[in-house]
Design an enzyme around this catalytic site. Structure first.
Site, PDB file in Angstrom:
ATOM      1  CG  HIS A 100      -0.270  -0.152   2.519  1.00 41.32           C
ATOM      2  ND1 HIS A 100       0.109  -1.388   3.009  1.00 41.32           N
ATOM      3  CD2 HIS A 100       0.124   0.756   3.446  1.00 41.32           C
ATOM      4  CE1 HIS A 100       0.683  -1.236   4.190  1.00 41.32           C
ATOM      5  NE2 HIS A 100       0.719   0.064   4.474  1.00 41.32           N
ATOM      6  CG  HIS A 102       0.993   5.309   4.230  1.00 39.08           C
ATOM      7  ND1 HIS A 102       0.232   5.266   5.367  1.00 39.08           N
ATOM      8  CD2 HIS A 102       1.699   4.153   4.218  1.00 39.08           C
ATOM      9  CE1 HIS A 102       0.466   4.135   6.028  1.00 39.08           C
ATOM     10  NE2 HIS A 102       1.355   3.441   5.341  1.00 39.08           N
TER      11      HIS A 102
HETATM   12  P1  AMP Z   1       1.832   0.438   7.409  1.00 38.91           P
HETATM   13  O1  AMP Z   1       2.359   0.783   8.779  1.00 38.91           O
HETATM   14  O2  AMP Z   1       2.573   1.093   6.294  1.00 38.91           O
HETATM   15  O3  AMP Z   1       1.672  -1.053   7.218  1.00 38.91           O
HETATM   16  O4  AMP Z   1       0.392   1.102   7.343  1.00 38.91           O
HETATM   17  C1  AMP Z   1      -0.787   0.441   7.641  1.00 38.91           C
HETATM   18  C2  AMP Z   1      -1.834   1.504   7.811  1.00 38.91           C
HETATM   19  O5  AMP Z   1      -3.103   0.890   7.710  1.00 38.91           O
HETATM   20  C3  AMP Z   1      -1.793   2.226   9.162  1.00 38.91           C
HETATM   21  O6  AMP Z   1      -1.587   3.614   8.940  1.00 38.91           O
HETATM   22  C4  AMP Z   1      -3.172   1.929   9.761  1.00 38.91           C
HETATM   23  O7  AMP Z   1      -3.702   3.033  10.445  1.00 38.91           O
HETATM   24  C5  AMP Z   1      -3.993   1.579   8.541  1.00 38.91           C
HETATM   25  N1  AMP Z   1      -5.108   0.682   8.764  1.00 38.91           N
HETATM   26  C6  AMP Z   1      -5.115  -0.503   9.444  1.00 38.91           C
HETATM   27  N2  AMP Z   1      -6.340  -1.050   9.405  1.00 38.91           N
HETATM   28  C7  AMP Z   1      -7.129  -0.219   8.671  1.00 38.91           C
HETATM   29  C8  AMP Z   1      -8.505  -0.234   8.284  1.00 38.91           C
HETATM   30  N3  AMP Z   1      -9.328  -1.226   8.616  1.00 38.91           N
HETATM   31  N4  AMP Z   1      -8.967   0.796   7.537  1.00 38.91           N
HETATM   32  C9  AMP Z   1      -8.146   1.812   7.188  1.00 38.91           C
HETATM   33  N5  AMP Z   1      -6.845   1.882   7.521  1.00 38.91           N
HETATM   34  C10 AMP Z   1      -6.346   0.897   8.263  1.00 38.91           C
END
Ligand code: AMP
Ligand code: ZN
Length: 135
Positions: A100, A102
């Site tokens: 993903h 950001h």
């Molecule tokens: P990373 O640390 O790059 O793996 O980012 C994962 C991101 O996913 C974090 O910023 C979380 O806040 C976000 N996240 C986790 N679960 C969900 C969800 N159900 N809906 C939206 N964002 C999420």
């Protein structure tokens, strides 16, 4: 859940999300724990873990969608700038092992970097490292 992946479950509509954009290849939705207003995640609907196992033709398409969503956010929020971040591996802070991007909107004049505590590089060490890493 098909494969225990929360982002696959979101892509399949099994778990709700605050959707911003969707097409055949990607989904973009608001991060549930935003760094800033409008913090958005762009994911491929297909499951890949990170940058290295995502096929390059798909990666190119994802990045074009990241550009499209970022341009929209900049206009629609509006924001003054934005960071694009993509974490790979727990060591890099990746908490969800579904690739993903950001998009983190930034506001105001000098928002500063997002928590990169850099230290001054030593020229001879940098030269040696570049020599070792050169492709
Ligand atoms: P990373 O640390 O790059 O793996 O980012 C994962 C991101 O996913 C974090 O910023 C979380 O806040 C976000 N996240 C986790 N679960 C969900 C969800 N159900 N809906 C939206 N964002 C999420
Ligand atoms: Zn997944």
């Amino acid at each position: 859940m098909k494969n225990d992946c929360i982002f696959c479950a979101i892509a399949e509509g099994e778990i709700p999300s605050f959707k911003v954009y969707e097409d055949d290849l990607v989904l973009a939705y608001l991060d549930i724990n935003p760094f800033s207003e409008g913090h958005t995640l762009v994911i491929p609907k297909e499951h890949y873990t990170g940058l290295l196992d995502t096929p390059s033709d798909i990666l190119k398409e994802i990045v074009v969608r990241v550009q499209k969503v970022a341009a929209h956010l900049k206009e629609a929020l509006p924001c003054d700038g934005f960071n694009v971040l993509q974490n790979n591996g727990a060591a890099a802070g990746q908490t969800v092992p579904h690739v993903h991007f950001h998009i983190v909107p930034r506001y105001g004049a000098g928002g500063g970097e997002i928590a990169f505590a850099n230290h001054e590089g030593k020229m001879d060490a940098l030269a040696a490292l570049a020599a070792r890493l050169r492709m």
